[in-house]
Design a protein around this motif. Structure first.
Motif, PDB file in Angstrom:
ATOM      1  N   GLU A   1       0.848  -1.229   0.066  1.00 42.56           N
ATOM      2  CA  GLU A   1      -0.116  -0.097  -0.012  1.00 42.56           C
ATOM      3  C   GLU A   1       0.847   1.246   0.019  1.00 42.56           C
ATOM      4  O   GLU A   1       0.297   2.407  -0.342  1.00 42.56           O
ATOM      5  CB  GLU A   1      -1.111   0.083   1.205  1.00 42.56           C
TER       6      GLU A   1
ATOM      7  N   ARG B   1      -5.650   7.967  -0.750  1.00 45.05           N
ATOM      8  CA  ARG B   1      -6.257   6.946  -1.891  1.00 45.05           C
ATOM      9  C   ARG B   1      -7.232   5.911  -1.045  1.00 45.05           C
ATOM     10  O   ARG B   1      -6.556   5.583   0.006  1.00 45.05           O
ATOM     11  CB  ARG B   1      -5.696   6.370  -2.646  1.00 45.05           C
ATOM     12  N   THR B   2      -8.222   5.406  -1.726  1.00 46.42           N
ATOM     13  CA  THR B   2      -8.761   4.485  -1.135  1.00 46.42           C
ATOM     14  C   THR B   2      -8.394   3.370  -1.972  1.00 46.42           C
ATOM     15  O   THR B   2      -8.882   2.953  -3.087  1.00 46.42           O
ATOM     16  CB  THR B   2     -10.310   4.466  -0.913  1.00 46.42           C
ATOM     17  N   LEU B   3      -7.780   2.112  -1.379  1.00 47.62           N
ATOM     18  CA  LEU B   3      -7.259   1.034  -2.227  1.00 47.62           C
ATOM     19  C   LEU B   3      -8.207  -0.138  -1.950  1.00 47.62           C
ATOM     20  O   LEU B   3      -8.297  -0.666  -0.801  1.00 47.62           O
ATOM     21  CB  LEU B   3      -5.971   0.710  -1.758  1.00 47.62           C
ATOM     22  N   SER B   4      -8.401  -0.843  -3.070  1.00 49.34           N
ATOM     23  CA  SER B   4      -9.112  -2.198  -3.152  1.00 49.34           C
ATOM     24  C   SER B   4      -7.909  -3.423  -3.140  1.00 49.34           C
ATOM     25  O   SER B   4      -7.196  -3.163  -4.092  1.00 49.34           O
ATOM     26  CB  SER B   4     -10.272  -2.063  -4.006  1.00 49.34           C
ATOM     27  N   HIS B   5      -8.211  -4.530  -2.372  1.00 52.42           N
ATOM     28  CA  HIS B   5      -7.383  -5.499  -2.603  1.00 52.42           C
ATOM     29  C   HIS B   5      -8.181  -6.842  -2.664  1.00 52.42           C
ATOM     30  O   HIS B   5      -9.092  -6.903  -2.308  1.00 52.42           O
ATOM     31  CB  HIS B   5      -6.335  -5.773  -1.363  1.00 52.42           C
TER      32      HIS B   5
ATOM     33  N   THR C   1     -10.618  -3.448   1.722  1.00 52.17           N
ATOM     34  CA  THR C   1     -10.544  -2.069   1.515  1.00 52.17           C
ATOM     35  C   THR C   1      -9.699  -1.280   2.481  1.00 52.17           C
ATOM     36  O   THR C   1      -9.924  -1.366   3.465  1.00 52.17           O
ATOM     37  CB  THR C   1     -11.819  -1.292   1.024  1.00 52.17           C
ATOM     38  N   THR C   2      -8.826  -0.189   1.998  1.00 50.88           N
ATOM     39  CA  THR C   2      -8.086   0.277   2.960  1.00 50.88           C
ATOM     40  C   THR C   2      -8.301   1.842   2.711  1.00 50.88           C
ATOM     41  O   THR C   2      -7.816   2.169   1.332  1.00 50.88           O
ATOM     42  CB  THR C   2      -6.675  -0.095   3.057  1.00 50.88           C
TER      43      THR C   2
ATOM     44  N   ASP D   1      -2.362  -4.618  -8.714  1.00 48.23           N
ATOM     45  CA  ASP D   1      -3.522  -4.813  -7.879  1.00 48.23           C
ATOM     46  C   ASP D   1      -4.737  -5.002  -8.630  1.00 48.23           C
ATOM     47  O   ASP D   1      -5.846  -5.910  -8.490  1.00 48.23           O
ATOM     48  CB  ASP D   1      -3.854  -4.072  -6.619  1.00 48.23           C
TER      49      ASP D   1
ATOM     50  N   ASN E   1     -10.932 -10.367  -0.047  1.00 49.69           N
ATOM     51  CA  ASN E   1     -11.260  -9.018  -0.456  1.00 49.69           C
ATOM     52  C   ASN E   1     -11.316  -8.054   0.729  1.00 49.69           C
ATOM     53  O   ASN E   1     -11.550  -8.437   1.779  1.00 49.69           O
ATOM     54  CB  ASN E   1     -12.337  -8.503  -1.524  1.00 49.69           C
TER      55      ASN E   1
END
Length: 266
Positions: A51, A200-204, A189-190, A60, A187
């Motif tokens: 991240e 930023r909002t990151l999805s994994h 989200t951070t 990602d 899954n």
């Protein structure tokens, strides 16, 4: 460390009355071969990401797309969040030194001078920049088109007392092999508040939350345990396992197991 590629070369030719600029074109795009899921082979896709790395969200997104497209197929995606980016302003909650060590082990197996993010390794033998979608798709196609050197079956996965238990049978594993067992969160989200991805909002997807190696030592079957996190739910976790040659990193077989869920009463 991020990978930087030079896409074009500019040559400037000066003459008596004018300047002409000649561009050497970049390489043509990679031709993508569509995989045929015929049951012969498999593709274990290991992504090393963070991240804290601004180049990683693109990779990602690529593996998330492929994970969605290949649901139910012999494509096993594992995202390892390394910890060496944590010192630069943002501590990745999914990161672990174990994953950084695994990436360095691959550097030794593949004779690389250094590690980087985002990096993808497919079936333990081919590595490249994780955001290279065409290269990744072709590596998956190649893996699926080549029969594995062993077979792996998982059975009886259950969760109890903060740990998961699963039975395994690895036929044809041979010597110098280990069973690699990974607990995967499907899954998350951070919201990143600092570092290169701050704001930023990151999805994994397919986040490895725990990994362990079990030396097979010629024993093809057994039972393995792996710890469960406090936020464990059967719906959002699975176990991916594969048989790996511990001398060169080649993956010989792979499988996954899902946790049983209890249906609500009518």
């Amino acid at each position: 460390m991020k990978t930087i590629k030079i896409l074009s070369t500019v040559a400037i030719l000066l003459t008596a009355g004018f300047v002409s600029v000649a561009f050497i074109n970049a390489k043509p795009p990679v031709k993508v071969v569509k995989p045929a899921f015929d049951g012969k082979g498999f593709a274990v896709v290991e992504l090393f990401t963070s991240e804290g790395c601004s180049s990683c969200p693109a990779a990602d997104a690529v593996v998330a797309k492929i994970e969605k497209e290949s649901a139910g197929k012999p494509v096993y995606i594992l995202a390892y969040h390394v910890d060496y980016w944590n010192r630069l302003g943002w501590k990745d909650v999914f990161s672990s030194a174990d994953y950084s060590r695994r990436q360095n082990t691959y550097a030794n197996w593949l004779n690389l001078s250094s590690v980087y993010t985002p990096q993808v390794v497919v079936n333990g033998r081919k590595e490249f920049v994780g955001s290279q979608e065409g290269t990744l798709r072709n590596a998956i196609t190649a893996g699926i088109g080549k029969a594995g050197k062993a077979t792996l079956a998982l059975d009886g996965l259950k969760a109890a007392d903060s740990q998961a238990t699963v039975k395994y049978n690895a036929d044809g594993a041979g010597e110098n092999t280990a069973l690699v067992l990974a607990l995967v969160e499907k899954n998350a989200t951070t919201v990143v508040k600092a570092g290169e991805n701050g704001g930023r909002t990151l999805s994994h997807v397919q986040i490895v939350t725990k990994i362990q190696n079990i030396a097979l030592n010629g024993h093809k079957s057994g039972e393995a345990n792996i710890g469960l996190p406090k936020n464990f739910t059967a719906q959002n976790y699975e176990v991916i396992a594969f048989v790996q040659n511990v001398q060169n990193g080649e993956i010989l077989a792979a499988s996954r197991a899902v946790f049983p869920t209890v249906s609500a009463s009518n």
